[in-house]
Scaffold this motif. Structure first.
Motif, PDB file in Angstrom:
ATOM      1  N   SER A  40       0.819  -1.204   0.000  1.00 20.51           N
ATOM      2  CA  SER A  40       0.000   0.000   0.000  1.00 20.51           C
ATOM      3  C   SER A  40       0.857   1.259   0.000  1.00 20.51           C
ATOM      4  O   SER A  40       0.653   2.175  -0.810  1.00 20.51           O
ATOM      5  N   GLU A  41       1.834   1.307   0.878  1.00 17.91           N
ATOM      6  CA  GLU A  41       2.703   2.479   0.971  1.00 17.91           C
ATOM      7  C   GLU A  41       3.568   2.642  -0.277  1.00 17.91           C
ATOM      8  O   GLU A  41       3.780   3.755  -0.749  1.00 17.91           O
ATOM      9  N   GLY A  42       4.057   1.545  -0.819  1.00  7.84           N
ATOM     10  CA  GLY A  42       4.885   1.599  -2.023  1.00  7.84           C
ATOM     11  C   GLY A  42       4.112   2.088  -3.236  1.00  7.84           C
ATOM     12  O   GLY A  42       4.606   2.902  -4.011  1.00  7.84           O
ATOM     13  N   LEU A  43       2.891   1.592  -3.416  1.00  5.17           N
ATOM     14  CA  LEU A  43       2.063   2.050  -4.528  1.00  5.17           C
ATOM     15  C   LEU A  43       1.774   3.542  -4.398  1.00  5.17           C
ATOM     16  O   LEU A  43       1.889   4.291  -5.368  1.00  5.17           O
ATOM     17  N   ALA A  44       1.399   3.962  -3.200  1.00  5.53           N
ATOM     18  CA  ALA A  44       1.080   5.373  -2.984  1.00  5.53           C
ATOM     19  C   ALA A  44       2.283   6.261  -3.282  1.00  5.53           C
ATOM     20  O   ALA A  44       2.161   7.296  -3.950  1.00  5.53           O
ATOM     21  N   LYS A  45       3.458   5.834  -2.839  1.00  9.32           N
ATOM     22  CA  LYS A  45       4.662   6.642  -3.033  1.00  9.32           C
ATOM     23  C   LYS A  45       5.128   6.632  -4.487  1.00  9.32           C
ATOM     24  O   LYS A  45       5.387   7.677  -5.080  1.00  9.32           O
ATOM     25  N   GLN A  46       5.239   5.443  -5.079  1.00  8.79           N
ATOM     26  CA  GLN A  46       5.815   5.330  -6.407  1.00  8.79           C
ATOM     27  C   GLN A  46       4.874   5.780  -7.522  1.00  8.79           C
ATOM     28  O   GLN A  46       5.314   6.287  -8.532  1.00  8.79           O
ATOM     29  N   LEU A  47       3.576   5.593  -7.328  1.00  4.40           N
ATOM     30  CA  LEU A  47       2.625   5.999  -8.354  1.00  4.40           C
ATOM     31  C   LEU A  47       2.016   7.365  -8.068  1.00  4.40           C
ATOM     32  O   LEU A  47       1.277   7.887  -8.896  1.00  4.40           O
ATOM     33  N   GLU A  48       2.311   7.907  -6.890  1.00  3.24           N
ATOM     34  CA  GLU A  48       1.703   9.169  -6.459  1.00  3.24           C
ATOM     35  C   GLU A  48       0.189   9.075  -6.589  1.00  3.24           C
ATOM     36  O   GLU A  48      -0.472   9.932  -7.162  1.00  3.24           O
ATOM     37  N   LEU A  49      -0.344   7.994  -6.051  1.00  2.83           N
ATOM     38  CA  LEU A  49      -1.756   7.683  -6.175  1.00  2.83           C
ATOM     39  C   LEU A  49      -2.238   7.149  -4.834  1.00  2.83           C
ATOM     40  O   LEU A  49      -1.767   6.107  -4.376  1.00  2.83           O
TER      41      LEU A  49
ATOM     42  N   MET B  15       2.964  14.296 -34.504  1.00  5.11           N
ATOM     43  CA  MET B  15       4.231  14.355 -35.248  1.00  5.11           C
ATOM     44  C   MET B  15       4.162  13.439 -36.466  1.00  5.11           C
ATOM     45  O   MET B  15       4.538  13.825 -37.566  1.00  5.11           O
ATOM     46  N   ALA B  16       3.647  12.225 -36.286  1.00  2.66           N
ATOM     47  CA  ALA B  16       3.587  11.255 -37.384  1.00  2.66           C
ATOM     48  C   ALA B  16       2.594  11.677 -38.470  1.00  2.66           C
ATOM     49  O   ALA B  16       2.871  11.510 -39.654  1.00  2.66           O
ATOM     50  N   GLN B  17       1.461  12.226 -38.075  1.00  2.00           N
ATOM     51  CA  GLN B  17       0.412  12.538 -39.041  1.00  2.00           C
ATOM     52  C   GLN B  17       0.567  13.904 -39.695  1.00  2.00           C
ATOM     53  O   GLN B  17       0.208  14.078 -40.854  1.00  2.00           O
ATOM     54  N   ALA B  18       1.079  14.880 -38.933  1.00  2.38           N
ATOM     55  CA  ALA B  18       1.115  16.241 -39.475  1.00  2.38           C
ATOM     56  C   ALA B  18       2.493  16.889 -39.381  1.00  2.38           C
ATOM     57  O   ALA B  18       2.652  18.043 -39.764  1.00  2.38           O
ATOM     58  N   GLY B  19       3.463  16.156 -38.841  1.00  2.00           N
ATOM     59  CA  GLY B  19       4.788  16.732 -38.657  1.00  2.00           C
ATOM     60  C   GLY B  19       4.772  17.880 -37.664  1.00  2.00           C
ATOM     61  O   GLY B  19       5.635  18.743 -37.687  1.00  2.00           O
ATOM     62  N   ALA B  20       3.776  17.905 -36.798  1.00  2.00           N
ATOM     63  CA  ALA B  20       3.599  19.011 -35.857  1.00  2.00           C
ATOM     64  C   ALA B  20       4.140  18.660 -34.484  1.00  2.00           C
ATOM     65  O   ALA B  20       3.759  17.647 -33.903  1.00  2.00           O
ATOM     66  N   GLU B  21       5.026  19.510 -34.003  1.00  2.00           N
ATOM     67  CA  GLU B  21       5.487  19.364 -32.626  1.00  2.00           C
ATOM     68  C   GLU B  21       4.494  20.077 -31.725  1.00  2.00           C
ATOM     69  O   GLU B  21       4.078  21.200 -32.021  1.00  2.00           O
ATOM     70  N   ALA B  22       4.115  19.429 -30.650  1.00  2.00           N
ATOM     71  CA  ALA B  22       3.134  20.023 -29.744  1.00  2.00           C
ATOM     72  C   ALA B  22       3.369  19.516 -28.330  1.00  2.00           C
ATOM     73  O   ALA B  22       3.949  18.458 -28.116  1.00  2.00           O
ATOM     74  N   THR B  23       2.888  20.302 -27.396  1.00  2.00           N
ATOM     75  CA  THR B  23       2.872  19.903 -25.995  1.00  2.00           C
ATOM     76  C   THR B  23       1.431  19.535 -25.668  1.00  2.00           C
ATOM     77  O   THR B  23       0.516  20.294 -25.988  1.00  2.00           O
ATOM     78  N   VAL B  24       1.240  18.376 -25.051  1.00  2.00           N
ATOM     79  CA  VAL B  24      -0.103  17.911 -24.730  1.00  2.00           C
ATOM     80  C   VAL B  24      -0.213  17.786 -23.219  1.00  2.00           C
ATOM     81  O   VAL B  24       0.657  17.221 -22.559  1.00  2.00           O
ATOM     82  N   SER B  25      -1.300  18.317 -22.675  1.00  2.00           N
ATOM     83  CA  SER B  25      -1.539  18.237 -21.234  1.00  2.00           C
ATOM     84  C   SER B  25      -2.961  17.752 -20.978  1.00  2.00           C
ATOM     85  O   SER B  25      -3.928  18.373 -21.425  1.00  2.00           O
ATOM     86  N   CYS B  26      -3.049  16.628 -20.260  1.00  2.00           N
ATOM     87  CA  CYS B  26      -4.356  16.036 -19.959  1.00  2.00           C
ATOM     88  C   CYS B  26      -4.756  16.217 -18.493  1.00  2.00           C
ATOM     89  O   CYS B  26      -5.704  15.600 -18.018  1.00  2.00           O
ATOM     90  N   GLY B  27      -4.019  17.026 -17.758  1.00  2.00           N
ATOM     91  CA  GLY B  27      -4.370  17.274 -16.360  1.00  2.00           C
ATOM     92  C   GLY B  27      -3.663  16.322 -15.426  1.00  2.00           C
ATOM     93  O   GLY B  27      -2.490  16.022 -15.599  1.00  2.00           O
ATOM     94  N   ALA B  28      -4.395  15.831 -14.446  1.00  2.00           N
ATOM     95  CA  ALA B  28      -3.838  14.952 -13.416  1.00  2.00           C
ATOM     96  C   ALA B  28      -3.165  13.738 -14.046  1.00  2.00           C
ATOM     97  O   ALA B  28      -3.513  13.319 -15.154  1.00  2.00           O
ATOM     98  N   ARG B  29      -2.219  13.147 -13.333  1.00  2.00           N
ATOM     99  CA  ARG B  29      -1.446  12.023 -13.870  1.00  2.00           C
ATOM    100  C   ARG B  29      -2.297  10.792 -14.156  1.00  2.00           C
ATOM    101  O   ARG B  29      -2.063  10.058 -15.108  1.00  2.00           O
ATOM    102  N   TRP B  30      -3.292  10.520 -13.317  1.00  2.00           N
ATOM    103  CA  TRP B  30      -4.099   9.304 -13.453  1.00  2.00           C
ATOM    104  C   TRP B  30      -5.554   9.670 -13.680  1.00  2.00           C
ATOM    105  O   TRP B  30      -6.057  10.637 -13.140  1.00  2.00           O
ATOM    106  N   ARG B  31      -6.224   8.853 -14.458  1.00  2.00           N
ATOM    107  CA  ARG B  31      -7.649   9.042 -14.704  1.00  2.00           C
ATOM    108  C   ARG B  31      -8.307   7.667 -14.712  1.00  2.00           C
ATOM    109  O   ARG B  31      -7.782   6.722 -15.286  1.00  2.00           O
TER     110      ARG B  31
END
Length: 177
Positions: A44-53, A123-139
């Motif tokens: 339990s403690e290891g999962l919480a620490k390592q996954l930040e979950l 990048m593969a489809q349009a050769g476009a470099e982009a930064t993507v942000s989906c919010g919190a680490r886990w969903r």
């Protein structure tokens, strides 16, 4: 950005390959059995620490087990926000040292993997470099669920990627609107 193509990406749920923690588990009295509560706590403690979950619960088999190197059993971790994680616990010796690793997860998506998938697809489809942000680490999610991620191109333009969970294996599709 007006990229409307969709890409399906394999195994984008949290497939956490190997997380290992070692702990000395106390023996119960003079019976030479593994203390199952003592096994649950480091997982339990290891999962919480390592996954930040944060974990709501970790359940291991209730029956005691003889101290025996190589013996393994499965615990189930339930993150506070949902989903489940199967954890394989293995006794390393006959004095109670254990290691554990995540065997699989269900209904839990690692947004770092989703973000990387959308970036690679752009990048593969349009050769476009982009930064993507989906919010919190886990969903937490299931087939058919959708969510949005912010996409910022190299020129500072911002658009939205709509991500759809395709199946229980974590395959996704996405499109930029």
């Amino acid at each position: 950005m007006s990229l409307l193509k969709t890409i399906v990406t394999p195994a984008r749920r949290a497939v956490i390959t190997l997380i290992v923690a070692t702990a000395l588990i106390a023996v119960t009295g003079c019976t030479n059995t593994l203390n199952m509560e003592g096994a649950r706590k480091p997982v339990s403690e290891g999962l919480a620490k390592q996954l930040e979950l944060e974990m709501a619960a970790v359940t291991c088999p209730p029956e005691s087990r003889p101290l025996q190197a190589g013996d393994s059993f499965e615990c189930t971790a339930t993150p506070k926000d949902g989903g489940s994680i199967s954890v394989k616990v293995t006794q390393q010796d006959d004095v109670g040292n254990i290691t554990w690793e995540v065997a699989k997860s269900e209904g839990l998506f690692d947004m770092n993997l989703v973000e990387a998938s959308v970036q690679q697809g752009l990048m593969a489809q349009a050769g476009a470099e982009a930064t993507v942000s989906c919010g919190a680490r886990w969903r937490v999610g299931k087939a058919g669920d959708t969510f949005e991620c912010e996409v910022e191109d190299a020129d500072g333009g911002v658009s939205t990627a709509v991500v759809t969970v395709k199946d229980a294996e974590g395959n996704i599709s996405w499109s930029v609107k």
